[in-house]
Structure formats: C-alpha cells, structure tokens
Design a protein around this motif. Structure first.
Motif, PDB file in Angstrom:
ATOM      1  N   GLN A  42       0.836  -1.220   0.000  1.00 39.90           N
ATOM      2  CA  GLN A  42       0.000   0.000   0.000  1.00 39.90           C
ATOM      3  C   GLN A  42       0.864   1.260   0.000  1.00 39.90           C
ATOM      4  OE1 GLN A  42      -2.297  -1.329   3.442  1.00 39.90           O
ATOM      5  NE2 GLN A  42      -4.174  -1.201   2.239  1.00 39.90           N
ATOM      6  N   ILE A  43       1.992   1.221   0.699  1.00 38.57           N
ATOM      7  CA  ILE A  43       2.901   2.383   0.696  1.00 38.57           C
ATOM      8  C   ILE A  43       3.428   2.610  -0.725  1.00 38.57           C
ATOM      9  CG2 ILE A  43       5.133   3.272   1.550  1.00 38.57           C
ATOM     10  CD1 ILE A  43       2.941   3.248   3.732  1.00 38.57           C
ATOM     11  N   ILE A  44       3.817   1.529  -1.406  1.00 44.71           N
ATOM     12  CA  ILE A  44       4.373   1.642  -2.766  1.00 44.71           C
ATOM     13  C   ILE A  44       3.311   2.186  -3.733  1.00 44.71           C
ATOM     14  CG2 ILE A  44       5.243   0.281  -4.718  1.00 44.71           C
ATOM     15  CD1 ILE A  44       6.406  -1.657  -2.475  1.00 44.71           C
ATOM     16  N   LEU A  45       2.108   1.630  -3.665  1.00 50.68           N
ATOM     17  CA  LEU A  45       1.044   2.072  -4.583  1.00 50.68           C
ATOM     18  C   LEU A  45       0.691   3.541  -4.328  1.00 50.68           C
ATOM     19  CD1 LEU A  45      -1.183  -1.150  -4.494  1.00 50.68           C
ATOM     20  CD2 LEU A  45       0.353  -0.416  -6.341  1.00 50.68           C
ATOM     21  N   ARG A  46       0.646   3.902  -3.048  1.00 50.11           N
ATOM     22  CA  ARG A  46       0.313   5.299  -2.704  1.00 50.11           C
ATOM     23  C   ARG A  46       1.394   6.254  -3.226  1.00 50.11           C
ATOM     24  NH1 ARG A  46      -3.996   8.392  -1.970  1.00 50.11           N
ATOM     25  NH2 ARG A  46      -2.908  10.361  -2.098  1.00 50.11           N
ATOM     26  N   TYR A  47       2.652   5.847  -3.089  1.00 47.64           N
ATOM     27  CA  TYR A  47       3.777   6.667  -3.591  1.00 47.64           C
ATOM     28  C   TYR A  47       3.610   6.913  -5.090  1.00 47.64           C
ATOM     29  CZ  TYR A  47       8.556   7.357  -5.396  1.00 47.64           C
ATOM     30  OH  TYR A  47       9.667   7.811  -6.069  1.00 47.64           O
TER      31      TYR A  47
ATOM     32  N   ASP B 167      -7.221   6.489   1.411  1.00 49.55           N
ATOM     33  CA  ASP B 167      -7.626   7.071   2.691  1.00 49.55           C
ATOM     34  C   ASP B 167      -6.419   7.563   3.487  1.00 49.55           C
ATOM     35  OD1 ASP B 167      -6.527   4.607   3.170  1.00 49.55           O
ATOM     36  OD2 ASP B 167      -8.148   3.869   4.458  1.00 49.55           O
ATOM     37  N   PHE B 168      -5.266   7.714   2.820  1.00 48.62           N
ATOM     38  CA  PHE B 168      -4.093   8.267   3.507  1.00 48.62           C
ATOM     39  C   PHE B 168      -3.173   8.913   2.491  1.00 48.62           C
ATOM     40  CE2 PHE B 168      -0.298   5.450   2.794  1.00 48.62           C
ATOM     41  CZ  PHE B 168      -0.898   4.525   1.951  1.00 48.62           C
ATOM     42  N   GLU B 169      -2.230   9.707   2.999  1.00 49.03           N
ATOM     43  CA  GLU B 169      -1.302  10.414   2.103  1.00 49.03           C
ATOM     44  C   GLU B 169       0.089  10.374   2.707  1.00 49.03           C
ATOM     45  OE1 GLU B 169      -1.141  14.756  -0.101  1.00 49.03           O
ATOM     46  OE2 GLU B 169      -3.013  14.067   0.815  1.00 49.03           O
ATOM     47  N   LEU B 170       1.098  10.106   1.874  1.00 46.43           N
ATOM     48  CA  LEU B 170       2.487  10.137   2.363  1.00 46.43           C
ATOM     49  C   LEU B 170       2.936  11.593   2.472  1.00 46.43           C
ATOM     50  CD1 LEU B 170       4.070   7.365   0.084  1.00 46.43           C
ATOM     51  CD2 LEU B 170       3.413   7.140   2.492  1.00 46.43           C
ATOM     52  N   SER B 171       3.663  11.905   3.548  1.00 44.82           N
ATOM     53  CA  SER B 171       4.175  13.275   3.707  1.00 44.82           C
ATOM     54  C   SER B 171       5.291  13.528   2.692  1.00 44.82           C
ATOM     55  CB  SER B 171       4.730  13.452   5.123  1.00 44.82           C
ATOM     56  OG  SER B 171       5.908  12.668   5.238  1.00 44.82           O
ATOM     57  N   THR B 172       5.623  14.795   2.497  1.00 42.62           N
ATOM     58  CA  THR B 172       6.720  15.160   1.583  1.00 42.62           C
ATOM     59  C   THR B 172       8.015  14.449   1.984  1.00 42.62           C
ATOM     60  OG1 THR B 172       5.662  17.308   1.461  1.00 42.62           O
ATOM     61  CG2 THR B 172       7.876  17.168   0.549  1.00 42.62           C
ATOM     62  N   GLU B 173       8.284  14.377   3.284  1.00 37.67           N
ATOM     63  CA  GLU B 173       9.520  13.731   3.756  1.00 37.67           C
ATOM     64  C   GLU B 173       9.500  12.239   3.426  1.00 37.67           C
ATOM     65  OE1 GLU B 173       7.422  15.499   6.002  1.00 37.67           O
ATOM     66  OE2 GLU B 173       8.534  17.296   5.436  1.00 37.67           O
ATOM     67  N   ASP B 174       8.341  11.615   3.554  1.00 39.03           N
ATOM     68  CA  ASP B 174       8.275  10.170   3.297  1.00 39.03           C
ATOM     69  C   ASP B 174       8.309   9.868   1.784  1.00 39.03           C
ATOM     70  OD1 ASP B 174       8.364   9.657   5.969  1.00 39.03           O
ATOM     71  OD2 ASP B 174       6.183   9.682   6.219  1.00 39.03           O
ATOM     72  N   VAL B 175       7.761  10.782   0.972  1.00 42.44           N
ATOM     73  CA  VAL B 175       7.927  10.645  -0.488  1.00 42.44           C
ATOM     74  C   VAL B 175       9.424  10.711  -0.818  1.00 42.44           C
ATOM     75  CG1 VAL B 175       7.535  11.799  -2.712  1.00 42.44           C
ATOM     76  CG2 VAL B 175       5.623  11.490  -1.120  1.00 42.44           C
ATOM     77  N   ALA B 176      10.148  11.596  -0.127  1.00 42.59           N
ATOM     78  CA  ALA B 176      11.601  11.714  -0.379  1.00 42.59           C
ATOM     79  C   ALA B 176      12.315  10.406  -0.014  1.00 42.59           C
ATOM     80  CB  ALA B 176      12.166  12.897   0.398  1.00 42.59           C
ATOM     81  N   ILE B 177      11.866   9.745   1.028  1.00 48.73           N
ATOM     82  CA  ILE B 177      12.468   8.434   1.381  1.00 48.73           C
ATOM     83  C   ILE B 177      12.198   7.439   0.245  1.00 48.73           C
ATOM     84  CG2 ILE B 177      12.279   6.443   2.950  1.00 48.73           C
ATOM     85  CD1 ILE B 177      11.764   8.458   5.231  1.00 48.73           C
ATOM     86  N   MET B 178      10.970   7.427  -0.260  1.00 44.53           N
ATOM     87  CA  MET B 178      10.633   6.495  -1.363  1.00 44.53           C
ATOM     88  C   MET B 178      11.458   6.825  -2.612  1.00 44.53           C
ATOM     89  SD  MET B 178       8.538   4.343  -0.122  1.00 44.53           S
ATOM     90  CE  MET B 178       7.893   3.498  -1.561  1.00 44.53           C
ATOM     91  N   ASP B 179      11.732   8.114  -2.835  1.00 42.88           N
ATOM     92  CA  ASP B 179      12.533   8.515  -4.009  1.00 42.88           C
ATOM     93  C   ASP B 179      13.944   7.908  -3.980  1.00 42.88           C
ATOM     94  OD1 ASP B 179      10.576  10.124  -5.186  1.00 42.88           O
ATOM     95  OD2 ASP B 179      11.332  11.991  -4.317  1.00 42.88           O
ATOM     96  N   THR B 180      14.446   7.610  -2.794  1.00 44.76           N
ATOM     97  CA  THR B 180      15.842   7.132  -2.704  1.00 44.76           C
ATOM     98  C   THR B 180      16.009   5.727  -3.283  1.00 44.76           C
ATOM     99  OG1 THR B 180      15.580   6.170  -0.500  1.00 44.76           O
ATOM    100  CG2 THR B 180      16.273   8.488  -0.592  1.00 44.76           C
ATOM    101  N   PHE B 181      14.914   5.013  -3.531  1.00 37.77           N
ATOM    102  CA  PHE B 181      15.039   3.649  -4.086  1.00 37.77           C
ATOM    103  C   PHE B 181      15.309   3.643  -5.593  1.00 37.77           C
ATOM    104  CE2 PHE B 181      12.766   2.897  -0.123  1.00 37.77           C
ATOM    105  CZ  PHE B 181      13.516   1.849   0.387  1.00 37.77           C
ATOM    106  N   ASN B 182      15.123   4.800  -6.242  1.00 32.70           N
ATOM    107  CA  ASN B 182      15.265   4.842  -7.705  1.00 32.70           C
ATOM    108  C   ASN B 182      16.702   4.480  -8.112  1.00 32.70           C
ATOM    109  OD1 ASN B 182      14.289   5.398 -10.324  1.00 32.70           O
ATOM    110  ND2 ASN B 182      15.375   7.360 -10.282  1.00 32.70           N
TER     111      ASN B 182
END
Ligand SMILES: NC(=O)C1=CN([C@@H]2O[C@H](COP(=O)(O)OP(=O)(O)OC[C@H]3O[C@@H](n4cnc5c(N)ncnc54)[C@H](OP(=O)(O)O)[C@@H]3O)[C@@H](O)[C@H]2O)C=CC1
Ligand SMILES: CC(=O)C(C)=O
Length: 319
Positions: free
Chosen positions: A249-254, A280-295
């Motif tokens: 769910q975190i990945i799909l939301r990202y 029903d939820f939203e990742l914060s800007t900081e947590d989107v930045a964490i997800m960006d590091t996997f690229n």
C-alpha cells in the motif's frame, strides 16, 4: 467498498487511477480474481492478448454484468496489440479476436504493447532458428500500426488508444506522424525505476503514464533468488508500520502521488482488497523523499527476446 478516483484522458474518457493487472494470472484463477476485484470496487482491468487468459477475464466480466453488480459502461477495460500483429492488415482482426475473447463489443483502451514488431503468423515469440533467446523480427514501423489504431478508434471498436513501452523519441514520432496523441503510455514504473523524466515529458504532451509492475513484479518468470524485493525493503516496511498500512500500500500510494495510474496484479482476494485501499491516507513530503531514494534504474522487464531490434525502446535512449 473502496473506489479509485479517475483521471481524464486526452480522449475525454475517465480512467480509474487503479486497476487490476492480469499478467501471469492463470486461466484457472483469473476469473475469480476479476470477480473479487469488481466486488472490491475495481472498475479498471488491464488485459493483453499476450497473457492468453482474456476469455477467462471476459467470463468474470460477463457474470458481474449479468448479475447486475456493474454495467458495461462502469468498467474500463484495456487490452494490447501483441508484437506479431503490428502489420496494419492484422490489427483490426486481432482487435476483433480480443473483443470476442473478452465478450465485449468495444474496448475502453487499446495499446500497442511494444514498438518492436516480431515475425507475423506464428508463435507469440517466434524463435530464431540460430539463437536460443532471440525472436525473429519484422520490419513493420509502429507508425503504420498507429494509423490503424486511429482508424479503429474512429470506427468505435475502442474508445481510446495508446502505447506501451515507448520511449520519449518514439512518442515524439507518433505525435509528429499521427493525428491522435496517445491517451497513455503504459510503462514499467515502481520505486526502483520511478520514471520521473518520462512522466514529466508525457505530462507535457497530455499523456497519462500507467505504471506496470508497480510492486516490482516479484512473480516475474525470470526472477532470481537474491533479487531485491520491494515489499521487503526495511525502509518501506518502517513506513508501513508508521502509516498502519502494508508495504504494497505504501508503494502504490507513492506511485499515485507521483501522478501515475497503477495496475497491481493479484489473484489473492485479501491482497486485491488491500491494494485498492490506498485512497484514505497520504504520504508526507519527507516520506515521499524516502521512497525517491530507491530509484536505481532497476528495470525488470527488458524484452530480451527483442534485443537488437531497431525499435527496441531501452537500448538506444536514456528514457
Ligand atoms: N505493458 C507491459 O509490457 C506490461 C504490463 N504489465 C501489466 O501490469 C500488471 C502488474 O504488473 P506485474 O508484473 O504483474 O507485477 P506487480 O508489480 O503487480 O506484482 C505482482 C506480484 O505481487 C504480488 N502482490 C500483489 N499484491 C500484493 C500485496 N498487497 N502484498 C504483497 N504482494 C502482492 C502478487 O502476488 P499474488 O497474485 O499472489 O497476490 C504478484 O506476485 C500486469 O499484471 C499486467 O497487467 C506487466 C508487465 C509488462
Ligand atoms: C508481461 C508483458 O506484458 C510483457 C512481458 O510484455
């Protein structure tokens, strides 16, 4: 029941931002998966002639329409023209065959599956006699195929048309030589390959990106032991704990927050339900930045059988 919001395509039709993938879903399990998905609120199903299971997908759609759960107009059904059918005179017969398998009289979206044409008239991956892996190529130019898709859209056999696995230069060629801009470009897109440049380019042309293999396709037939698995990444698991959601769910939301449409595949009822519960939820800007590091340019779908093809999308261009 969960429901995915929609995005308006350049054709004017509404496209649900989450759908069910069906590659690798076995004929014996995909009918139930599609029925479970429709019951869970899915209205978008991603299919392809190449997946060899469209009749079983169609059986589920037929049952859900006949029992009054949905109307045809509520559903968004995509299919794709496989590489052995890119020759213009094969396109309409293949689309009509797909429609007969699905039991439909129109598609919502018809895509050119890959820009690389393969030898017509035989196996879906026609083996070269002198090589273990490579397929025999055909010299059809996808521009000529695209003109047929434009004609079939005008004929009403599909409401929208698009492409899949096309790079920036190939999209530019379609725009320069065609009269209809593709509604979507369906490409591999997940945290290991987040496609930010292609997303920005397509957005500038009014083209929506559909993210295939959004969970990294852990069940791809060529996965090797030891290959990284997105849902097992410790930082993604930590975000899952933080948001009281699963890693998937975190990945799909990202991906949805990146502005793409996602089509996770599952044949498991609980995971089908889980995957649509991401609105029903939203990742914060900081947590989107964490997800960006996997690229990390971690592409898993290379189409090695078409390696060396003049129109191979990944061998000549950065994106
Ligand atoms: N245009 C193209 O060239 C391509 C298009 N596609 C399309 O994209 C779709 C999705 O991509 P695909 O490659 O199938 O892979 P996905 O990234 O969707 O991953 C599917 C795998 O993830 C598992 N899974 C699903 N949900 C969860 C969850 N909540 N938690 C943990 N595991 C989960 C599935 O197992 P299980 O089923 O057991 O739940 C399956 O093993 C395809 O099915 C197809 O429709 C894919 C590749 C290429
Ligand atoms: C799964 C799929 O769509 C491929 C390999 O093209």
């Amino acid at each position: 029941m969960a429901r995915a919001p929609t995005v308006k395509l350049n054709s004017g039709f509404e496209f649900p931002v989450l759908g069910l993938g069906t590659w690798k879903s076995k004929p014996g399990e995909v009918t139930q998966a599609v029925k479970d998905a429709i019951d869970a609120g899915y209205r978008h199903i991603d299919c392809a002639h190449y997946y060899q299971n469209e009749a079983e997908v169609g059986a589920a759609i037929k049952e859900k329409i006949q029992s009054g759960v949905v109307k045809r107009a509520d559903l968004f059904v995509t299919s794709k023209l496989w590489s052995t059918f890119l020759k213009p005179d094969l396109v309409e017969p293949n689309l009509r065959l797909i429609l007969s398998h699905l039991g439909l009289d129109y598609l919502d979206l018809f895509l050119i599956h890959w820009p690389c044409a393969l030898k017509e008239g035989g196996a879906l991956l026609p083996k070269r006699p002198d090589h273990d892996v490579l397929s025999e190529f055909s010299n059809v130019d996808y521009i000529d195929t695209w003109k047929e898709l434009e004609r079939l859209q005008k004929l009403g056999l599909t409401r929208s048309i698009g492409v899949s696995n096309f790079n920036k230069r190939q999209i530019e060629r379609i725009i320069d030589n065609g009269t209809i801009v593709p509604a979507t470009n369906q490409v591999e897109c997940h945290p290991y390959l987040n496609q930010k440049k292609l997303i920005a380019f397509c957005k500038s042309k009014g083209i929506v990106i559909t993210a295939y293999s959004p969970l990294g396709s852990p069940d791809r037939p060529w996965a090797q032991p030891g290959d990284p698995i997105l849902t097992e990444e410790p930082k993604i698991k930590a975000l899952a704990t933080k948001y009281n959601k699963s890693s998937a769910q975190i990945i799909l939301r990202y991906l949805i927050q990146l502005g793409v449409v996602v089509i996770p595949k599952s044949v498991n009822r609980a995971r089908i339900v889980q995957n649509i519960n991401v609105f029903d939820f939203e990742l914060s800007t900081e947590d989107v930045a964490i997800m960006d590091t996997f690229n990390c340019n971690g592409r898993v779908c290379q189409f090695v059988e078409a390696s060396g093809h003049p129109h191979h999308p990944f061998e000549h261009d950065e994106y």
